[in-house]
Design an enzyme around this catalytic site. Structure first.
Site, PDB file in Angstrom:
ATOM      1  N   HIS A 273      -4.092  -2.538  -9.523  1.00  0.00           N
ATOM      2  CA  HIS A 273      -5.120  -2.850 -10.525  1.00  0.00           C
ATOM      3  C   HIS A 273      -6.018  -1.666 -10.902  1.00  0.00           C
ATOM      4  O   HIS A 273      -6.067  -1.226 -12.051  1.00  0.00           O
ATOM      5  CB  HIS A 273      -6.041  -3.963  -9.996  1.00  0.00           C
ATOM      6  CG  HIS A 273      -5.329  -5.172  -9.509  1.00  0.00           C
ATOM      7  ND1 HIS A 273      -4.841  -6.140 -10.350  1.00  0.00           N
ATOM      8  CD2 HIS A 273      -5.043  -5.596  -8.249  1.00  0.00           C
ATOM      9  CE1 HIS A 273      -4.286  -7.107  -9.645  1.00  0.00           C
ATOM     10  NE2 HIS A 273      -4.390  -6.797  -8.365  1.00  0.00           N
TER      11      HIS A 273
HETATM   12  C1  BDR Z   1      -9.311  -6.720  -8.135  1.00  0.00           C
HETATM   13  O1  BDR Z   1      -9.771  -7.377  -6.965  1.00  0.00           O
HETATM   14  C2  BDR Z   1      -9.652  -6.539  -5.850  1.00  0.00           C
HETATM   15  O2  BDR Z   1      -8.993  -7.203  -4.824  1.00  0.00           O
HETATM   16  C3  BDR Z   1      -8.932  -5.296  -6.298  1.00  0.00           C
HETATM   17  O3  BDR Z   1      -9.487  -4.170  -5.652  1.00  0.00           O
HETATM   18  C4  BDR Z   1      -9.155  -5.263  -7.786  1.00  0.00           C
HETATM   19  O4  BDR Z   1     -10.351  -4.581  -8.105  1.00  0.00           O
HETATM   20  C5  BDR Z   1      -8.045  -7.401  -8.601  1.00  0.00           C
HETATM   21  O5  BDR Z   1      -8.303  -8.737  -8.906  1.00  0.00           O
END
Ligand code: BDR
Ligand code: CA
Length: 314
Positions: free
Chosen positions: A243
């Site tokens: 992400h």
């Molecule tokens: C987001 O949530 C976190 O677990 C990850 O770091 C990312 O920023 C994804 O939904």
């Protein structure tokens, strides 16, 4: 290469946050003025420590890391150890950091930096719940017109949610903060799950990090081997979504991404859809367009960029 971006990274590391930070530190076009930690994937004491571990991994013990909010504005903190492990950075063995945590609060640092630097010169890269940024905007609204842009990982629309059927983790953890940020009139670039679910850490891509033969390359591969195990099972894919690095990649190569200006509203009232980002993709309302919402990505180009950049780190 010319310096194009002065940034502050607001983050809750998190393996994918760690890779985003490494990408920024590996890129000569970017100057990182500071890293502000927020509670999210794991509690604040761990996220600020993890941010310092990553700076040291990159050989950047000179950077400034600040601790911010310990919990969301209104709701109790929800964490995600089931994804990131107990430390938030499970995977590689990284030494305890020796660089200090700054004594200034993250929110004060954000305000001081934005009031001091030229108007429109600072980009905030937001990789976690938006608590610190909302607090800064609430405490000193004069910072809003001074921010060049906020590029954030959060939300989802066509892809649905990842922590509830409707909501993505970062927005779900602090929906009230997200609402304040989307309503602040600051230019926002949004990397939702619709993009990040297309950026998968396949075995071949992770091997390419390991093959760099550097400390950073091996640590990145170990971080991702751990990180993807949960999502591979959940989504049945080869690799998990990477992400947060999408945020930094956008600064380096915006053409990797495609999207459109939309109105985005954040749900804060309904328990069923709490933290949902309601994106007016088709322009069916006349609500103001407050974000550039990305939907597609050149994922091969993204991994090419990431691998090439990480290669310059120790
Ligand atoms: C987001 O949530 C976190 O677990 C990850 O770091 C990312 O920023 C994804 O939904
Ligand atoms: Ca994150």
């Amino acid at each position: 290469m010319t310096l194009n971006h002065k940034i502050v990274i607001d983050t809750d590391p998190g393996q994918d946050d760690a890779v985003a930070i490494l990408l920024a530190l590996a890129s000569p076009e970017i100057e990182v003025l500071g890293i502000t930690a927020v509670a999210g994937n794991v509690p604040l004491a761990l996220t600020e420590t993890n941010a310092r571990k990553i700076c040291e991994l990159a050989g950047r013990g000179d950077l400034k890391v600040f601790a911010g909010a310990q919990r969301p504005l209104v709701r109790p903190l929800v964490t995600a150890e089931y994804v990131h492990g107990k430390t938030g950075l499970d995977g590689p063995e990284l030494p305890e950091p020796s660089m200090p945590l700054q004594t200034t609060h993250a929110v004060d640092f954000l305000i001081e930096t934005l009031m001091r630097e030229d108007v429109g010169s600072i980009t905030i890269c937001a990789l976690g719940p938006l608590t610190n940024i909302a607090l800064a905007l609430i405490r000193e609204p004069d910072i809003a017109p001074r921010i060049r842009q906020i590029v954030l990982m959060g939300g989802g629309f066509f892809e649905g949610g990842n922590v509830t059927p409707a909501a993505e983790f970062n927005i779900y953890v602090d929906p009230h903060a997200a609402k304040a940020v989307y309503e602040a009139g600051v230019p926002i670039v949004m990397m939702p799950l619709d993009v990040t679910h297309k950026v998968l850490t396949t075995a071949k891509r992770v091997e390419a990090f390991r093959a760099l033969g550097t400390k950073t390359g091996s640590a990145t591969a170990a971080l991702l081997d751990f990180f993807e195990r949960f999502d591979e099972e959940k989504y049945g894919t080869d690799g998990g979504p990477l992400h947060d690095p999408c945020v930094v990649a956008y600064l380096l190569k915006p053409d990797l991404f495609d999207g459109r200006e939309c109105n985005v509203e954040v749900e804060t009232m309904s328990e069923l859809t709490m933290g949902m980002t309601v994106i007016d993709w088709w322009g069916v309302t006349d609500r103001p367009r407050n974000a550039l919402v990305m939907r597609t990505v050149d994922h091969d180009g993204f991994f090419e960029l990431l691998t090439e950049r990480l290669a310059v780190l120790p």
